[in-house]
Design an enzyme around this catalytic site. Structure first.
Site, mmCIF file in Angstrom:
data_model
loop_
_atom_site.group_PDB
_atom_site.id
_atom_site.type_symbol
_atom_site.label_atom_id
_atom_site.label_comp_id
_atom_site.label_asym_id
_atom_site.label_seq_id
_atom_site.Cartn_x
_atom_site.Cartn_y
_atom_site.Cartn_z
ATOM 1 N N LYS A 116 20.503 30.627 26.448
ATOM 2 C CA LYS A 116 21.952 30.384 26.313
ATOM 3 C C LYS A 116 22.263 28.894 26.163
ATOM 4 C CE LYS A 116 21.962 34.704 26.735
ATOM 5 N NZ LYS A 116 21.907 35.472 25.481
ATOM 6 N N LYS A 158 25.570 29.164 35.459
ATOM 7 C CA LYS A 158 24.995 30.295 34.717
ATOM 8 C C LYS A 158 23.511 30.063 34.438
ATOM 9 C CE LYS A 158 29.097 31.723 32.070
ATOM 10 N NZ LYS A 158 29.596 31.997 30.695
ATOM 11 N N GLY A 165 26.160 38.910 32.196
ATOM 12 C CA GLY A 165 26.660 38.852 33.568
ATOM 13 C C GLY A 165 25.619 38.622 34.637
ATOM 14 N N GLU A 287 28.010 33.335 23.990
ATOM 15 C CA GLU A 287 26.659 33.836 23.707
ATOM 16 C C GLU A 287 26.613 34.410 22.298
ATOM 17 O OE1 GLU A 287 25.637 36.797 26.682
ATOM 18 O OE2 GLU A 287 26.247 35.450 28.297
ATOM 19 N N ARG A 291 21.388 41.225 17.313
ATOM 20 C CA ARG A 291 21.058 42.636 17.053
ATOM 21 C C ARG A 291 22.308 43.387 16.614
ATOM 22 N NH1 ARG A 291 23.936 44.214 21.501
ATOM 23 N NH2 ARG A 291 23.642 42.872 23.308
ATOM 24 N N ARG A 337 33.358 54.807 24.807
ATOM 25 C CA ARG A 337 31.970 55.132 25.169
ATOM 26 C C ARG A 337 32.009 56.217 26.236
ATOM 27 N NH1 ARG A 337 28.362 49.640 25.813
ATOM 28 N NH2 ARG A 337 29.205 48.500 24.024
HETATM 29 C C1 MV4 Z 1 32.522 33.399 31.716
HETATM 30 C C2 MV4 Z 1 33.720 33.862 32.321
HETATM 31 C C3 MV4 Z 1 34.702 32.928 32.593
HETATM 32 N N1 MV4 Z 1 34.493 31.627 32.307
HETATM 33 N N2 MV4 Z 1 32.379 32.101 31.449
HETATM 34 C C4 MV4 Z 1 30.182 37.499 32.000
HETATM 35 C C5 MV4 Z 1 29.098 38.046 31.179
HETATM 36 C C6 MV4 Z 1 28.538 36.920 30.419
HETATM 37 N N3 MV4 Z 1 28.229 37.365 29.089
HETATM 38 C C7 MV4 Z 1 29.589 35.851 30.429
HETATM 39 N N4 MV4 Z 1 30.564 36.288 31.380
HETATM 40 C C8 MV4 Z 1 31.628 35.550 31.685
HETATM 41 N N5 MV4 Z 1 31.526 34.220 31.420
HETATM 42 C C9 MV4 Z 1 33.338 31.237 31.744
HETATM 43 N N6 MV4 Z 1 33.153 29.942 31.475
HETATM 44 C C10 MV4 Z 1 33.863 35.233 32.567
HETATM 45 C C11 MV4 Z 1 32.804 36.077 32.262
HETATM 46 C C12 MV4 Z 1 33.032 37.481 32.492
HETATM 47 C C13 MV4 Z 1 33.079 38.375 31.423
HETATM 48 C C14 MV4 Z 1 32.896 37.973 30.109
HETATM 49 C C15 MV4 Z 1 32.940 38.880 29.076
HETATM 50 C C16 MV4 Z 1 33.215 40.215 29.343
HETATM 51 C C17 MV4 Z 1 33.405 40.622 30.613
HETATM 52 C C18 MV4 Z 1 33.332 39.732 31.685
HETATM 53 C C19 MV4 Z 1 33.536 40.161 32.981
HETATM 54 C C20 MV4 Z 1 33.465 39.273 34.017
HETATM 55 C C21 MV4 Z 1 33.201 37.923 33.771
#
Ligand code: MV4
Length: 445
Positions: A116, A158, A165, A287, A291, A337
């Site tokens: 990432k 992270k 997540g 991200e 795929r 889904r």
């Molecule tokens: C975040 C965020 C808030 N601020 N980054 C969760 C999964 C991972 N792919 C990235 N995620 C998040 N990153 C920042 N800077 C909140 C989440 C997040 C989230 C993101 C996408 C879809 C669902 C989520 C559920 C909880 C937290």
């Protein structure tokens, strides 16, 4: 074009890929575990090979067994689907080393986007907007404090090897920073064998909006607009829509232009999805997925494109044959889904399907490998069907989804169909007024 494609997956996505192959006139090889001998993807394939016992690590993740299956059947390409080996760069490399085409991006791009930190650096270099945060890895507390002083609280620590997540810790104030940094590192090391972490400003009420792209080997890069995937629970998406209720055509065109120009510079090829957090009218990249995604059908419906067919054509070296101006966005699509779970507690409920009656009619698509008499095995993901609807407007798509959910009957196992009916009736959903936090509050878990 390929002479035979091995599909290294199971369930609905294996059927989805078989359908594209069949329309292209390409025979398919199914692989399956001993738990999947009676699965629909085995029944519908031209050939099948049993690759091991039920546990995924001994079958669908067992690289030597899959390469052997390709060798003995003479397959000249492998489609990985989603999950399992689909984002494994080492697998893609081994496939290519055996003289077989991996239907996906180059291993190098898969590796970059799997890290990432490297993914964010690549996106920054091409002008894609990011969440404010550290410039690369944060490997000591002094650096963590410097970043925190610059961007402020709340912030997130992270894992570089994380995603979806896993390995995320929030710090609401300076007093929580050391604990968040230490715990994130420890968890990252035990979960991924890599303790590299980075820091981002925490966005408190974003939507999750992602952009679908395709790139061929001839410098053509196009996007197919966005999907709004904010309706999730514990990082599992339940409902997705195209387009996003929060974005207009100008906003889509603007982010799309930045992304497609950038990916052309990076030499990216095949399908990809860029994930953004979207808050206060601003996109922030988090991200990239290298795929095909579960929710690709909503994009297919509004753009009238077969994304799997395009993946196969690109991997075979064909040019896209159209440009951005040829891609239109027609109406609105929604996907629900359906999982084999209790619709209130989300406890999985595998077992025998006594009755399977999918909905039909105008604008309704069901991607599923279920049939009456099938026994849903307990070893894999609990998703058993994707119900997709397409209609001229979002309001009509919701009406169509309610109607299709009323028709949909699955007996013998519990499913989340009743929950989807409740979501379609919720005023916040109907207004398009939701963030990534809305659904967890709605279901109360
Ligand atoms: C975040 C965020 C808030 N601020 N980054 C969760 C999964 C991972 N792919 C990235 N995620 C998040 N990153 C920042 N800077 C909140 C989440 C997040 C989230 C993101 C996408 C879809 C669902 C989520 C559920 C909880 C937290």
């Amino acid at each position: 074009m390929f002479g035979k494609i091995l599909i290294a997956n199971r369930g609905e996505i294996a059927l989805r890929i078989q359908r594209a192959c069949r329309e292209l006139g390409i025979p398919t090889v199914a692989v399956h575990s001993t738990a999947d001998s009676n699965a629909m993807h085995v029944r519908l394939a031209d050939e099948s090979v049993c690759i091991g016992p039920p546990a995924a690590r001994d079958s669908y993740l067992h690289i030597p067994a899959i390469l052997s299956a390709a060798a003995v059947t003479g397959a000249d390409a492998i489609h990985p689907g989603y999950g399992f080996l689909s984002e494994n760069a080492a697998f893609a490399e081994m496939v290519e080393a055996h003289g077989i085409t991996f239907i996906g991006p180059s291993p190098q791009h898969m590796r970059t986007m799997g890290d990432k930190i490297a993914a964010k650096a690549a996106m920054a270099a091409i002008g894609v907007p990011l969440v404010a945060g550290s410039d690369g890895a944060v490997d000591n507390m002094a650096e963590a404090r410097r970043v925190a002083d610059r961007i402020g609280y709340p912030l997130l620590v992270k894992a570089a090897a994380g995603g979806g997540g896993r390995g995320m810790k929030v710090a609401h104030a300076a007093s929580e920073l050391e604990e968040a940094w230490t715990v994130a590192r420890t968890e990252a090391r035990s979960a991924f064998g890599d303790d590299a972490v980075y820091i981002e400003k925490y966005l408190d009420r974003p939507r999750h909006i992602e952009l679908q792209v395709l790139a061929d080997n001839h410098g053509n890069v196009v996007h197919f607009g966005e999907r709004d995937c904010s309706l999730q629970r514990r990082y599992q998406k339940l409902v997705e829509e195209a387009g996003s209720p929060a974005l207009d055509a100008a906003g889509r065109d603007a982010i799309g232009a930045v992304v497609t120009d950038g990916l052309r510079q990076l030499g990216y090829r095949n399908a990809g999805t860029l994930e953004f957090l979207y808050q206060d009218g601003q996109f922030a990249f988090i991200e990239m997925n290298t795929r095909l995604q579960v929710e690709h059908p909503v994009t297919e419906m509004v753009c009238n494109v077969d994304l799997v067919r395009e993946q196969i054509r690109i991997a075979a070296g064909q040019a896209l044959g159209y440009g951005q101006a040829d891609i239109g966005f027609q109406g609105h699509a929604i996907e629900c889904r359906v999982t084999a779970e209790d619709p209130v507690t989300f406890v999985p409920d595998p077992g025998r399907v006594d009755l399977y009656q999918p909905p039909g009619g105008l604008g309704v698509r069901v991607d599923s490998a279920l049939y009456a008499g099938y026994v849903v095995p307990p070893y894999y993901d609990s998703m058993v069907a994707k119900l997709i609807v397409h209609a001229p407007t979002r309001a009509e798509a919701i009406a169509r989804m309610r109607r299709a959910l009323m028709e949909f009957a699955i007996q013998g196992i519990k499913t989340t169909i009743p929950l989807h009916r409740r979501i379609m009736d919720a005023p916040e959903f109907r207004a398009g007024d939701y963030t990534i936090h809305w659904l967890e509050r709605f279901v109360g878990t």
